[in-house]
Design an enzyme around this catalytic site. Structure first.
Site, mmCIF file in Angstrom:
data_model
loop_
_atom_site.group_PDB
_atom_site.id
_atom_site.type_symbol
_atom_site.label_atom_id
_atom_site.label_comp_id
_atom_site.label_asym_id
_atom_site.label_seq_id
_atom_site.Cartn_x
_atom_site.Cartn_y
_atom_site.Cartn_z
ATOM 1 N N ARG A 278 0.855 -1.203 0.000
ATOM 2 C CA ARG A 278 0.000 0.000 0.000
ATOM 3 C C ARG A 278 0.878 1.235 0.000
ATOM 4 O O ARG A 278 1.042 1.916 1.015
ATOM 5 C CB ARG A 278 -0.933 -0.016 1.202
ATOM 6 C CG ARG A 278 -2.165 -0.817 0.911
ATOM 7 C CD ARG A 278 -3.330 -0.431 1.756
ATOM 8 N NE ARG A 278 -4.534 -0.999 1.176
ATOM 9 C CZ ARG A 278 -5.692 -1.060 1.793
ATOM 10 N NH1 ARG A 278 -5.837 -0.587 2.995
ATOM 11 N NH2 ARG A 278 -6.729 -1.580 1.182
ATOM 12 N N GLN B 94 -0.431 2.137 -5.845
ATOM 13 C CA GLN B 94 -1.888 2.310 -5.759
ATOM 14 C C GLN B 94 -2.629 1.872 -7.022
ATOM 15 O O GLN B 94 -3.701 1.290 -6.940
ATOM 16 C CB GLN B 94 -2.201 3.778 -5.506
ATOM 17 C CG GLN B 94 -2.849 4.012 -4.161
ATOM 18 C CD GLN B 94 -2.959 5.487 -3.851
ATOM 19 O OE1 GLN B 94 -2.972 6.328 -4.754
ATOM 20 N NE2 GLN B 94 -3.021 5.798 -2.582
ATOM 21 N N ASP C 230 -3.444 -1.831 -6.908
ATOM 22 C CA ASP C 230 -3.968 -2.357 -5.651
ATOM 23 C C ASP C 230 -5.425 -2.819 -5.810
ATOM 24 O O ASP C 230 -6.362 -2.026 -5.718
ATOM 25 C CB ASP C 230 -3.847 -1.242 -4.601
ATOM 26 C CG ASP C 230 -4.269 -1.689 -3.226
ATOM 27 O OD1 ASP C 230 -4.773 -2.814 -3.074
ATOM 28 O OD2 ASP C 230 -4.104 -0.898 -2.281
ATOM 29 N N SER D 262 -7.837 -2.189 -2.781
ATOM 30 C CA SER D 262 -8.400 -0.838 -2.699
ATOM 31 C C SER D 262 -9.483 -0.622 -3.746
ATOM 32 O O SER D 262 -10.564 -0.106 -3.432
ATOM 33 C CB SER D 262 -7.306 0.211 -2.868
ATOM 34 O OG SER D 262 -6.449 0.178 -1.763
ATOM 35 N N TYR E 2 -1.610 -0.707 6.767
ATOM 36 C CA TYR E 2 -2.641 -1.484 7.447
ATOM 37 C C TYR E 2 -2.562 -1.288 8.956
ATOM 38 O O TYR E 2 -1.500 -1.022 9.510
ATOM 39 C CB TYR E 2 -2.470 -2.976 7.137
ATOM 40 C CG TYR E 2 -2.817 -3.325 5.716
ATOM 41 C CD1 TYR E 2 -4.148 -3.494 5.340
ATOM 42 C CD2 TYR E 2 -1.838 -3.462 4.741
ATOM 43 C CE1 TYR E 2 -4.481 -3.791 4.033
ATOM 44 C CE2 TYR E 2 -2.166 -3.761 3.430
ATOM 45 C CZ TYR E 2 -3.490 -3.928 3.089
ATOM 46 O OH TYR E 2 -3.817 -4.228 1.795
HETATM 47 P P1 NAD Z 1 -8.604 -1.161 4.955
HETATM 48 O O1 NAD Z 1 -7.426 -1.831 5.539
HETATM 49 O O2 NAD Z 1 -8.405 -0.071 3.955
HETATM 50 O O3 NAD Z 1 -9.526 -0.575 6.097
HETATM 51 C C1 NAD Z 1 -9.800 -1.258 7.272
HETATM 52 C C2 NAD Z 1 -9.839 -0.237 8.392
HETATM 53 O O4 NAD Z 1 -10.206 -0.884 9.590
HETATM 54 C C3 NAD Z 1 -8.463 0.408 8.650
HETATM 55 O O5 NAD Z 1 -8.559 1.806 8.490
HETATM 56 C C4 NAD Z 1 -8.151 0.018 10.081
HETATM 57 O O6 NAD Z 1 -7.445 1.007 10.780
HETATM 58 C C5 NAD Z 1 -9.533 -0.212 10.630
HETATM 59 N N1 NAD Z 1 -9.585 -1.033 11.840
HETATM 60 C C6 NAD Z 1 -8.844 -2.123 12.162
HETATM 61 N N2 NAD Z 1 -9.211 -2.581 13.374
HETATM 62 C C7 NAD Z 1 -10.198 -1.749 13.831
HETATM 63 C C8 NAD Z 1 -10.972 -1.711 14.999
HETATM 64 N N3 NAD Z 1 -10.821 -2.592 15.984
HETATM 65 N N4 NAD Z 1 -11.899 -0.695 15.120
HETATM 66 C C9 NAD Z 1 -12.073 0.224 14.141
HETATM 67 N N5 NAD Z 1 -11.354 0.222 12.993
HETATM 68 C C10 NAD Z 1 -10.431 -0.753 12.843
HETATM 69 O O7 NAD Z 1 -9.518 -2.310 4.350
HETATM 70 P P2 NAD Z 1 -10.594 -2.157 3.196
HETATM 71 O O8 NAD Z 1 -9.906 -2.419 1.904
HETATM 72 O O9 NAD Z 1 -11.373 -0.929 3.389
HETATM 73 O O10 NAD Z 1 -11.528 -3.423 3.504
HETATM 74 C C11 NAD Z 1 -12.342 -3.410 4.652
HETATM 75 C C12 NAD Z 1 -13.084 -4.746 4.809
HETATM 76 O O11 NAD Z 1 -14.004 -4.913 3.755
HETATM 77 C C13 NAD Z 1 -12.165 -5.960 4.786
HETATM 78 O O12 NAD Z 1 -12.600 -6.918 5.724
HETATM 79 C C14 NAD Z 1 -12.337 -6.472 3.386
HETATM 80 O O13 NAD Z 1 -12.045 -7.830 3.252
HETATM 81 C C15 NAD Z 1 -13.803 -6.182 3.194
HETATM 82 N N6 NAD Z 1 -14.253 -6.199 1.812
HETATM 83 C C16 NAD Z 1 -15.405 -6.851 1.588
HETATM 84 C C17 NAD Z 1 -15.909 -6.908 0.338
HETATM 85 C C18 NAD Z 1 -17.215 -7.624 0.121
HETATM 86 O O14 NAD Z 1 -17.660 -7.701 -1.000
HETATM 87 N N7 NAD Z 1 -17.834 -8.130 1.168
HETATM 88 C C19 NAD Z 1 -15.231 -6.305 -0.720
HETATM 89 C C20 NAD Z 1 -14.044 -5.606 -0.474
HETATM 90 C C21 NAD Z 1 -13.565 -5.544 0.821
#
Ligand code: NAD
Length: 415
Positions: free
Chosen positions: A132, A137, A140, A143, A239
């Site tokens: 990241r 980017q 990625d 993202s 992350y």
């Molecule tokens: P990301 O790493 O950009 O964002 C995750 C955020 O969670 C980070 O900012 C981190 O600081 C925060 N975080 C971690 N622990 C925390 C806590 N205890 N309390 C509050 N915040 C906390 O990840 P992303 O790319 O935005 O993805 C987020 C989630 O969405 C992931 O689980 C990913 O797998 C999921 N996702 C799901 C789908 C779907 O179709 N269901 C698609 C894409 C991503």
């Protein structure tokens, strides 16, 4: 200069066979960049159908349509889900020594898949491991796909909520805006905040990284302040780090009131390579008003919400907890367009002197390779497989001190 790992410039795009997958690894919009770089592209007939891209859309941009075997015959295979995410996939028999496979692998969740591809002698790149960084980017996939998912999570919540999102003033009275709480303000979370705001909701958000506050506020949402020591001033590779069980418990207690007062909660908290932290307990869900909706984007990683079941909607005292999976697959035109551009940018990085060179000296390429030369080459994956770690590569030697900053001509002129 090219290394000895060079291959012909032929890319194969097989049809995705994983249940429910509608995306295609390269959309027609990504082709001109690749053909310009000298690639020949073979697309399996029908590979883009579910994403809304018929064969003709690919041929119009310079690709050739062929059979599945033709696509697998290419030197570089690109897939949304490498081997359908299945370590016993029948396509494994089609891979050959030295062939390159690029796509999403979930290498830490599915180390056995890395091992199975590695055993064929193919070189496997897991696009989830693209670092990241600013430079990376454009490659990625996490993202680009998370941005789509965050957007769609809001649409789902708005559809299920028995209330409106925006403030509405009418002759029959005023309707208060919906209250949305977004937990985790990374890529998906910020997209969810932005879309909730577009629909007129009052939005609050929380993230363990204090740096997220500015981004949350710039989107017009309120950052929820919790007196919690998260120690996340510096994340690793963009992350968050894992919190202790104790800190998570405190977070749950401190957040309970905000969750209870929200009409919609969208959870997106993740720590790379780990199961998702459980932030919203069943008890917290029960405190929400009946009719409220939770959309759990982390469902596939175990869920941020205790009652979440991936792919299902669970009713907890009238609150719907929706464990969404593969949301990008519900918007395949644009998610394939973004995924395809990520793939094209990644593959183009390996072009050296008119050939594909997997040994190219580039951090993005080096960090993404998980299997090469018949072996698993990522230490975290090796650990998950119970394999001995490989020695970490030596850090690059510092550049030698230049003897003189000045060219001979400049030295001459300075005399
Ligand atoms: P990301 O790493 O950009 O964002 C995750 C955020 O969670 C980070 O900012 C981190 O600081 C925060 N975080 C971690 N622990 C925390 C806590 N205890 N309390 C509050 N915040 C906390 O990840 P992303 O790319 O935005 O993805 C987020 C989630 O969405 C992931 O689980 C990913 O797998 C999921 N996702 C799901 C789908 C779907 O179709 N269901 C698609 C894409 C991503």
């Amino acid at each position: 200069m090219a290394t000895t790992d060079t291959l012909r410039m032929v890319i194969g795009v097989p049809r995705e066979n994983r249940a429910g997958e509608t995306r295609v690894a390269l959309s027609p919009t990504a082709l001109p960049q690749l053909t310009k770089a000298g690639f020949e592209i073979i697309v399996e007939s029908g590979a883009g159908d579910a994403a809304g891209y018929p064969d003709a859309a690919f041929t119009d941009r310079g690709a050739r349509i062929g059979t599945r075997d033709d696509a697998f015959g290419a030197d570089v295979l690109v897939q949304v889900n490498v081997m359908d995410g299945d370590a016993s996939c029948s396509d494994l028999g089609k891979l050959r020594q030295g062939q390159v496979v690029v796509g999403s692998v979930a290498p830490f969740a599915r180390p056995e898949l890395v091992n199975a591809v590695g055993a064929t002698g193919a070189t496997l790149f897991a696009l989830e491991l693209v670092p990241r960084t600013t430079r990376a980017q454009s490659m990625d996939i996490l993202s680009s796909q998370a941005a789509v998912a965050g957007y769609k999570a809001v649409i789902i919540a708005a559809d299920k909520l028995p209330r409106m999102f925006p403030l509405l003033t009418t002759a029959a009275g005023t309707i208060a805006p919906a209250k949305v709480f977004v937990i985790g303000a990374g890529v998906a979370g910020l997209a969810a905040i932005a879309n909730s705001r577009r629909l007129g909701a009052l939005v609050e958000a929380y993230d363990v990284r204090p740096a997220a506050r500015e981004e949350v506020e710039s989107l017009g949402a309120r950052f929820v302040e919790l007196p919690l020591e998260t120690g996340q001033e510096e994340g690793s590779g963009g992350y968050a780090k894992q919190l202790s069980e104790d800190t998570i418990r405190k977070q749950q207690e401190l957040m309970a009131k905000t969750v209870a007062g929200s009409d919609v909660v969208i959870t997106t908290a993740q720590v790379q390579g780990s199961t998702a932290p459980v932030i919203v307990t069943t008890e917290m869900v029960k405190q929400m008003a009946p009719g409220s909706v939770i959309v759990d984007l982390a469902a596939e990683q175990g869920g941020n919400c205790e009652p979440t079941v991936a792919g299902e909607t669970i009713d907890v005292d009238g609150v719907q907890v929706i464990g969404v999976v593969n949301l990008p697959g519900t918007i395949p035109v644009h998610s394939s367009q973004l995924f395809g551009k990520n793939v094209a940018n990644f593959v183009t990085l390996m072009v050296v002197d008119g050939a594909v060179d997997v040994g190219v000296d580039d951090d993005v390429i080096k960090e993404s390779v998980v299997a090469k030369g018949g072996d698993v080459v990522n230490n975290r994956v090796r650990e998950a497989l119970g394999m001995e770690k490989l020695p970490e590569p030596e850090p690059p030697a510092p550049d030698p001190e230049p003897e003189s900053e000045e060219t001979p001509a400049a030295e001459e002129a300075a005399k």
